[in-house]
Scaffold this active site. Sequence first.
Site, PDB file in Angstrom:
ATOM      1  N   ASP A 197      -8.333   3.955   1.286  1.00 42.58           N
ATOM      2  CA  ASP A 197      -7.334   4.337   2.296  1.00 42.58           C
ATOM      3  C   ASP A 197      -8.059   4.808   3.558  1.00 42.58           C
ATOM      4  OD1 ASP A 197      -5.367   5.486   3.808  1.00 42.58           O
ATOM      5  OD2 ASP A 197      -4.499   6.641   2.174  1.00 42.58           O
ATOM      6  N   CYS A 204       0.867  -1.186   0.000  1.00 48.12           N
ATOM      7  CA  CYS A 204       0.000   0.000   0.000  1.00 48.12           C
ATOM      8  C   CYS A 204       0.903   1.235   0.000  1.00 48.12           C
ATOM      9  CB  CYS A 204      -0.988  -0.015   1.167  1.00 48.12           C
ATOM     10  SG  CYS A 204      -0.241   0.011   2.814  1.00 48.12           S
ATOM     11  N   ARG A 216      -3.400  -0.619   5.440  1.00 48.32           N
ATOM     12  CA  ARG A 216      -4.009  -1.677   4.635  1.00 48.32           C
ATOM     13  C   ARG A 216      -3.114  -2.900   4.435  1.00 48.32           C
ATOM     14  NH1 ARG A 216      -5.228   2.215  -0.241  1.00 48.32           N
ATOM     15  NH2 ARG A 216      -3.305   3.081   0.650  1.00 48.32           N
TER      16      ARG A 216
HETATM   17  P1  4NP Z   1      -1.780   2.838   4.123  1.00 47.80           P
HETATM   18  O1  4NP Z   1      -2.447   4.176   4.710  1.00 47.80           O
HETATM   19  O2  4NP Z   1      -1.227   3.188   2.749  1.00 47.80           O
HETATM   20  O3  4NP Z   1      -2.943   1.895   4.032  1.00 47.80           O
HETATM   21  O4  4NP Z   1      -0.719   2.413   5.102  1.00 47.80           O
HETATM   22  C1  4NP Z   1      -1.755   5.388   4.796  1.00 47.80           C
HETATM   23  C2  4NP Z   1      -0.894   5.601   5.835  1.00 47.80           C
HETATM   24  C3  4NP Z   1      -0.243   6.816   5.945  1.00 47.80           C
HETATM   25  C4  4NP Z   1      -0.470   7.815   5.014  1.00 47.80           C
HETATM   26  C5  4NP Z   1      -1.342   7.592   3.964  1.00 47.80           C
HETATM   27  C6  4NP Z   1      -1.991   6.375   3.857  1.00 47.80           C
HETATM   28  N1  4NP Z   1       0.181   9.071   5.153  1.00 47.80           N
HETATM   29  O5  4NP Z   1      -0.110   9.964   4.344  1.00 47.80           O
HETATM   30  O6  4NP Z   1       1.016   9.235   6.050  1.00 47.80           O
END
Ligand code: 4NP
Length: 151
Positions: free
Chosen positions: A122, A8, A14
Amino acid sequence: MTKILMVCLGNICRSPLAHGILESLLPDTEYYVDSAGTANYHIGESPDHRSIEVAKLNNIDISGQSARQFKISDFDTFDIIYAMDTSNYDDITKLARNSSDKSKIKLILDANEGHSNQNVPDPYYGDFSNFETVFNLLNTSCQIIAGQLKQ
Ligand code: 4NP
């Protein structure tokens, strides 16, 4: 040993769930499952506390995972690379060196009937219900993927 990587953006919401769920469904003598993020924002961090909690409610412990960034050598290490959304898919595809690398990349929800070409939303800026939605989508995908792998 079949090696599967979940990817991800941050590797804290995720993909740690996809990693933990699929790992719980496959024998570790035959399958190795890992996860990574396309971004470097959260390297070394534990999964988001809401991902840890929704996994725990479903008897899966992901608290020991540590975020890392996707690297080119992952194309050599892994047999299948599942992207959580089309943005992750495009980012990894840009890093592919050849058609063999590209052929390893799949969109995880393509495993779910009726969800082809869709994104695991997300949940980072959402609330706990968004994490429950993500868990349910990934649980469906991983059950199907595990069934296909074991055939
Ligand atoms: P992930 O979610 O891609 O599912 O781990 C996110 C975690 C952090 C961020 C964006 C999405 N961020 O912008 O820090």
